[in-house]
Enzyme design. Structure first.
Site: not given
Ligand code: DGP
Length: 115
Positions: A103, A101, A88, A32
């Site tokens: 990336h 997750h 992360n 997002i």
């Molecule tokens: P981290 O710092 O590795 O936990 O990154 C979490 C990522 O998840 C961050 O880059 C933004 C993404 N993110 C958080 N909430 C949502 C969501 O509701 N939808 C999507 N598509 N991405 C999200």
């Protein structure tokens, strides 16, 4: 599934996301808040909070998760140009969402050194 986990809800199709790949084990969708032209998150459909929670039984699942990365990279057109994979884990790494997750970040030259 964890009922209060946003990524579990994305995996279950209960909240919207731009899904670029999905199968019985993993889901991949656009971040997002993208930090590069390609920024995809690949998650296990099963709720695993972080790398620290992986068990031996999860090894086939995680192998599969990594194995779908080149397919997604090909779809995104970054196989030749390259991409960075980031997981992360915990506070020092700024893990915000407590559902494992991966990336996939690409489409531009990455900064180096990392950290
Ligand atoms: P981290 O710092 O590795 O936990 O990154 C979490 C990522 O998840 C961050 O880059 C933004 C993404 N993110 C958080 N909430 C949502 C969501 O509701 N939808 C999507 N598509 N991405 C999200």
């Amino acid at each position: 599934m964890s009922t209060d986990c946003i990524f579990c809800k994305i995996a279950a199709g209960e909240i919207p996301a731009t899904v670029v790949y999905r199968d019985e084990l993993v889901t991949a969708f656009r971040d997002i808040h993208p930090v590069a032209p390609t920024h995809i998150l690949v998650i296990p459909n099963k709720h695993i909070p972080s790398t620290n929670d992986l068990s031996e039984a999860d090894q086939p699942l995680m192998g599969h998760l990594l194995g779908v990365v080149p397919k997604i990279a090909a779809q995104e057109g970054v196989v030749q140009s390259g991409y960075r994979l980031i997981v992360n884990t915990g506070p020092d790494a700024n893990q915000v969402v407590m559902h494992f997750h991966l990336h996939i970040i690409g489409g531009q030259r990455m900064k180096y050194p990392m950290g």
